[in-house]
Design an enzyme around this catalytic site. Structure first.
Site, PDB file in Angstrom:
ATOM      1  N   GLU A 145      28.464  21.048  29.874  1.00  0.00           N
ATOM      2  CA  GLU A 145      27.246  21.218  29.368  1.00  0.00           C
ATOM      3  C   GLU A 145      27.349  21.534  27.842  1.00  0.00           C
ATOM      4  O   GLU A 145      26.579  20.968  26.811  1.00  0.00           O
ATOM      5  CB  GLU A 145      26.225  22.063  29.794  1.00  0.00           C
ATOM      6  CG  GLU A 145      24.880  22.316  29.498  1.00  0.00           C
ATOM      7  CD  GLU A 145      24.078  23.154  30.284  1.00  0.00           C
ATOM      8  OE1 GLU A 145      24.488  23.715  31.105  1.00  0.00           O
ATOM      9  OE2 GLU A 145      22.700  23.072  30.006  1.00  0.00           O
ATOM     10  N   LYS A 199      19.602  31.807  35.140  1.00  0.00           N
ATOM     11  CA  LYS A 199      20.730  31.650  36.455  1.00  0.00           C
ATOM     12  C   LYS A 199      21.381  32.943  36.578  1.00  0.00           C
ATOM     13  O   LYS A 199      21.615  33.410  37.574  1.00  0.00           O
ATOM     14  CB  LYS A 199      21.187  30.505  36.617  1.00  0.00           C
ATOM     15  CG  LYS A 199      20.615  29.332  36.784  1.00  0.00           C
ATOM     16  CD  LYS A 199      21.290  27.925  36.878  1.00  0.00           C
ATOM     17  CE  LYS A 199      20.443  26.940  37.599  1.00  0.00           C
ATOM     18  NZ  LYS A 199      19.914  26.103  36.205  1.00  0.00           N
ATOM     19  N   HIS A 235      20.720  30.635  41.173  1.00  0.00           N
ATOM     20  CA  HIS A 235      20.540  29.156  41.041  1.00  0.00           C
ATOM     21  C   HIS A 235      19.795  28.787  42.249  1.00  0.00           C
ATOM     22  O   HIS A 235      20.174  28.728  43.306  1.00  0.00           O
ATOM     23  CB  HIS A 235      21.983  28.037  41.259  1.00  0.00           C
ATOM     24  CG  HIS A 235      21.625  26.820  40.770  1.00  0.00           C
ATOM     25  ND1 HIS A 235      20.371  26.169  41.007  1.00  0.00           N
ATOM     26  CD2 HIS A 235      22.575  25.845  40.705  1.00  0.00           C
ATOM     27  CE1 HIS A 235      20.578  24.901  40.438  1.00  0.00           C
ATOM     28  NE2 HIS A 235      21.976  24.773  40.367  1.00  0.00           N
ATOM     29  N   PHE A 270      23.976  18.002  41.353  1.00  0.00           N
ATOM     30  CA  PHE A 270      24.916  17.408  42.101  1.00  0.00           C
ATOM     31  C   PHE A 270      24.644  15.773  42.291  1.00  0.00           C
ATOM     32  O   PHE A 270      23.644  15.444  42.472  1.00  0.00           O
ATOM     33  CB  PHE A 270      25.108  18.072  43.633  1.00  0.00           C
ATOM     34  CG  PHE A 270      25.946  19.098  43.701  1.00  0.00           C
ATOM     35  CD1 PHE A 270      26.271  19.913  42.523  1.00  0.00           C
ATOM     36  CD2 PHE A 270      26.566  19.256  45.188  1.00  0.00           C
ATOM     37  CE1 PHE A 270      27.462  20.872  42.768  1.00  0.00           C
ATOM     38  CE2 PHE A 270      27.347  20.309  45.024  1.00  0.00           C
ATOM     39  CZ  PHE A 270      28.033  21.234  44.039  1.00  0.00           C
ATOM     40  N   HIS A 312      21.376  24.309  31.976  1.00  0.00           N
ATOM     41  CA  HIS A 312      21.559  24.334  33.290  1.00  0.00           C
ATOM     42  C   HIS A 312      22.474  25.592  33.688  1.00  0.00           C
ATOM     43  O   HIS A 312      22.043  26.026  34.630  1.00  0.00           O
ATOM     44  CB  HIS A 312      22.074  23.128  33.473  1.00  0.00           C
ATOM     45  CG  HIS A 312      22.196  22.669  35.112  1.00  0.00           C
ATOM     46  ND1 HIS A 312      21.168  22.888  35.894  1.00  0.00           N
ATOM     47  CD2 HIS A 312      23.260  22.507  35.775  1.00  0.00           C
ATOM     48  CE1 HIS A 312      21.736  22.645  37.167  1.00  0.00           C
ATOM     49  NE2 HIS A 312      22.766  22.495  37.145  1.00  0.00           N
ATOM     50  N   CYS A 365      19.374  19.817  42.368  1.00  0.00           N
ATOM     51  CA  CYS A 365      19.068  20.794  41.387  1.00  0.00           C
ATOM     52  C   CYS A 365      18.465  20.471  40.305  1.00  0.00           C
ATOM     53  O   CYS A 365      18.287  21.129  39.500  1.00  0.00           O
ATOM     54  CB  CYS A 365      20.451  21.504  41.055  1.00  0.00           C
ATOM     55  SG  CYS A 365      21.412  22.092  42.605  1.00  0.00           S
TER      56      CYS A 365
END
Lengths: 423, 411
Positions: free
Chosen positions: B304, B325, B330, B389, B293, B160
């Site tokens: 975050e 998002k 996403h 990830f 993010h 990502c």
């Protein structure tokens, strides 16, 4: 003073040392076994054992044998890891130890990892896909997807060694690992990073076998004669597949010197550009391949004359070997007459995305030992590939500078220039 | 070192087939979520995603799904190239224009489609079409072929954060003078494989994506592509190109912690942001907008927030920090490319898209997430975060180009 993982300053141009090598290869595990087998011409090519190829024409490949990942990674959790992840992580472990860097969780915090892989763990991704249809999605436990992403080998390595610097997977086809090493070289040279693990990994799988077979790239496919890799040979007919994990430690030269660690040599130049366009004529492809080599030589401020050795892409493909040979011939000066040319792929296989790294470690070991292993299986060179090819037996020669070529028939040409360490 | 600017952008999202449609829908706070149509979800607990509904194929709007990753990529690349005018610049040296693209899964959905109909053996999933599209590299070489660009071709596979990796690779190559321009971006669709993967990890929200909300339940997967044309400021000036923003710098880091969970302290993302700011020669006080993010998973948003609080100190609660998002899902390998375009538009348009579906404050996400309503905000510098990830973090800083003052001083 280098700012680890820092911005990189306009006027910075650091030198880049190679301080460690790690190898998991069909030619052996670790650099000593690999080098001995390479010099003595013991082939890693054998009937394919890890996948069922009874209904397909090509039966041979260079597979990793006699490798026990627990020797490097311990026993815990191994069953969740793919073959490629075990190759890569073990090769990194060897390279770190070779570079005298502690691997027990006290690793220099800013180290990063940049690895090239054309297919990564894609074959495990598609195994997972197959199981969705065969078993049903509800049957797949969360751990079934632990290590099945394209880049999960690199993620695992970064977690395993607790690396805090960048982790990056470059997937540019056959040049993937050359582009990974080139990228790591650039990031250290510009002062952004000062310690990077770089290399490549690929694993033989039904997927890799089928995609190259369906494209007719394997030796012996399409009834093209016996399965044999013989780069630059008159009767060459495609490549024999390989696999493995090949890794180098790249380190800013002054910081390597201050650690007092052995320095194998320096990376001094890197070039890459697109050579594989369908629109290019043969002559254009040749001049583009030559241009890649010139870019790397210019980047390293080296002229063609000073090259002692060229570790060729030479993978026994009909067209590509000829393109490479004529591109080398076209280099200015007398380098094509003087520089020895060899290829490791007849013995270790064409491991596509990991091939650049395979050739780089072979080249570094050749420099280290002042010895150039021959191109195995090359009995009858193609007159169109009229180079200073090393055949039959290894040649003792002082290697001060060398070039390593990586070419993708439908993608980039990428090239790295190395210099031996001046004591 | 040369400076690097953005001169063209192209977007394909669940909200629209180009930048204008997507951007206007984002500012209006629309939700792109819908029932999944590209595969049967009856055996799953979640049935919704942000799939792409229509594409612009060379001037023709097509609604026949499913679209491939390359379909989305090509449409946004064409829009970005036309927007930049680069292609029509006569003296352009095409061997000095490269392509760098990020993706999470490549054309996995083609293999799925084939296998869905025949699955006695795994080998049934392969034919020559699948073989030729299987290596992710083909996304980038197809673009190079389509637009006759002959510089280096690179695919970055960083889950990502792939889009930000692709941008930073191109940034270095242009800055160091290896190339003059790059077509840069990310693209992904929603393969059943990745959907299953997230679903079985219980990462998916059943109804909607609610970043930074106390009751957030997870992410919503999305399809889409974002492409940016990056070039040296020198070239942009020479051909009098419109400039959206300058790429000021980037930072990469790893958590070195876990294959799927972020380090709870946010220490890795914090370093990515700090390196990005240092690389841009900026202080945290300079940043006007953060494209978070913000996946909407309980762990990510909390982590975050901690990282943002460390980096932005007393300003952490105030700087607008939204997650698109919430509207487009996403989009995995495309996400940070798309969100880079959001940063460029924030700089150019002086508007910031909201985080929608925001209902309940979470004391653990004490940020100004621009809840539910877009706002005006003069943005000089924007930070784009992506934390993938595997603990794979990449942040990029974009800045306004102050043309009258700086022009002529950079070459």
């Amino acid at each position: 003073m280098t700012q680890p993982n820092g911005a990189g300053q306009a006027d910075v141009r650091k030198r880049v040392a190679i301080t460690g090598i790690g190898i998991v290869s069909p030619l052996g595990i670790g650099r000593q076994e690999f080098w001995t087998n390479l010099v003595e011409g013991r082939s890693g090519v054998a009937p394919i054992a890890s996948i069922d190829v009874t209904s397909y024409p090509c039966k041979l490949a260079a597979e990793v044998k006699g490798f026990n990942p627990a020797d490097y990674l311990g026993d815990k959790g191994l069953k969740y890891l793919t073959k490629g992840t075990k190759f890569l992580t073990s090769a990194i472990k060897m390279a770190l130890e070779d570079a005298r860097l502690n691997t027990n969780g006290h690793f220099p915090e800013h180290a990063g990892v940049i690895i090239g892989s054309a297919l990564g763990n894609y074959s495990q991704t598609t195994d997972y896909t197959y199981n969705i249809f065969k078993l049903g999605p509800e049957k797949l436990l969360p751990m079934a997807s632990f290590d099945v992403a394209l880049n999960s080998s690199i993620n695992f390595a970064s977690v395993f060694f607790k690396l805090k610097g960048p982790s990056r997977t470059i997937s540019s086809g056959f040049t993937s690992s050359m582009d990974a090493i080139g990228n790591a070289f650039n990031l250290i040279r510009s002062g952004r990073d000062n310690l990077l693990i770089a290399g490549g990994v690929e694993q033989l799988s039904l997927d890799s076998y089928l995609i190259f077979l369906l494209q007719g790239l394997l030796s012996g496919s399409n009834n093209s004669g016996p399965e044999l890799s013989r780069p630059f040979g008159r009767h060459r007919n495609g490549f024999v597949l390989g696999e493995g994990g090949y890794v180098v430690i790249l380190e800013e030269l002054e910081s390597a010197r201050s650690r007092g660690v052995k320095i194998y040599g320096e990376v001094v130049g890197y070039g890459t550009t697109y050579i594989g366009s369908n629109r290019f004529s043969l002559e254009e492809k040749i001049s583009r391949a030559q241009r890649v080599m010139e870019l790397a030589l210019e980047d390293g401020s080296l002229s063609g004359e000073s090259l002692d050795l060229i570790y060729a892409n030479g993978n026994s493909s009909n067209l590509l070997d000829m393109i490479e040979a004529r591109a080398i011939k076209g280099l200015s000066g007398d380098s094509s007459k003087k520089a020895l040319v060899t290829s490791v792929k007849p013995l270790a296989g064409e491991c596509y995305g990991a091939a650049g790294a395979l050739q780089v470690v072979s080249c570094v070991l050749a420099m280290e030992n002042s010895l150039v292993p021959p191109i195995a299986n090359l009995e009858d060179p193609d007159p169109e590939c009229n180079l200073n090819l090393v055949t039959k037996k290894a040649l003792q020669i002082d290697i001060r500078s060398a070039m390593v070529n990586s070419l993708d028939p439908a993608g980039n040409g990428s090239c790295l220039v190395l210099k031996r360490n001046q004591q | 070192m040369r400076r690097v600017v953005v001169t063209g952008i192209g977007l394909v999202t669940a909200l629209g087939a180009n930048v204008k449609e997507s951007w206007e829908a984002m500012l209006a706070g629309k939700d792109g979520i819908s029932e999944i149509t590209s595969f049967d979800t009856s055996r799953y607990k979640v049935h919704r995603a942000c799939e792409v509904k229509k594409l612009n194929f060379n001037g023709h709007i097509i609604t026949k799904k499913p679209f491939t990753v390359y379909d989305c990529l090509l449409a946004s690349a064409r829009e970005a190239l036309e927007d930049s005018g680069l292609d029509g610049y006569e003296p352009l040296r095409r061997d000095r224009v490269g392509v760098s693209i990020g993706t999470l899964a490549g054309e996995l959905s083609l293999f799925e489609q084939r296998l869905r109909n025949h699955h006695l053996n795994k080998a049934d999933g392969f034919d020559i079409e699948v073989a030729l599209s299987y290596p992710p590299m083909t996304l980038s070489t197809q673009l190079a072929e389509e637009f006759h660009m002959e510089g280096p071709n690179i695919i970055l596979i960083n889950a990502c954060s792939s889009g930000n990796h692709a941008i930073s690779w191109a940034f270095d190559a242009i800055r160091e003078g290896k190339v003059d321009a790059m077509i840069v971006g990310g693209s992904d669709v929603v393969p059943q494989t990745e959907f299953t993967h997230f679903h079985n990890l219980k990462s998916l929200a059943p109804e909607k994506c609610q970043p930074f909300d106390k009751n957030r339940q997870g992410l919503v997967v999305g399809a889409g592509a974002g492409v940016l044309i990056l070039e040296s400021m020198e070239l942009a000036h020479r051909r009098d190109a419109k400039i959206y923003a300058e790429v000021r710098g980037y930072g990469l880091s790893s958590d070195g912690y876990h294959m799927t969970a972020p380090h709870p302290s946010g220490e890795g993302p914090m370093r990515a942001m700090e390196v990005a700011l240092a690389s841009a020669g900026l202080s945290y006080k300079d940043i006007d907008y953060i494209s978070a993010h913000g996946t909407g998973t309980p762990l990510n948003d909390k982590m975050e927030t901690l990282a943002l609080q460390t980096v932005f100190r007393e300003m952490a609660q105030d700087i607008p920090c939204s997650s698109v998002k919430s509207m487009i899902g996403h989009t995995m390998g495309a996400a940070s490319a798309i969100e880079s375009i959001v940063c460029c538009m924030a700089i150019k348009e002086g508007a910031i898209p909201p985080t929608i579906n925001y209902e309940t404050e979470d004391p653990e996400c004490n940020l100004n997430c621009v809840p539910n309503q877009a706002r005006e905000c003069k943005t000089n510098y924007a930070l784009n975060n992506s934390f993938a990830f595997g603990g794979n973090n990449a942040s990029v800083v974009f800045g306004r180009v102050h043309l009258p003052v700086e022009r002529g001083s950079v070459i």
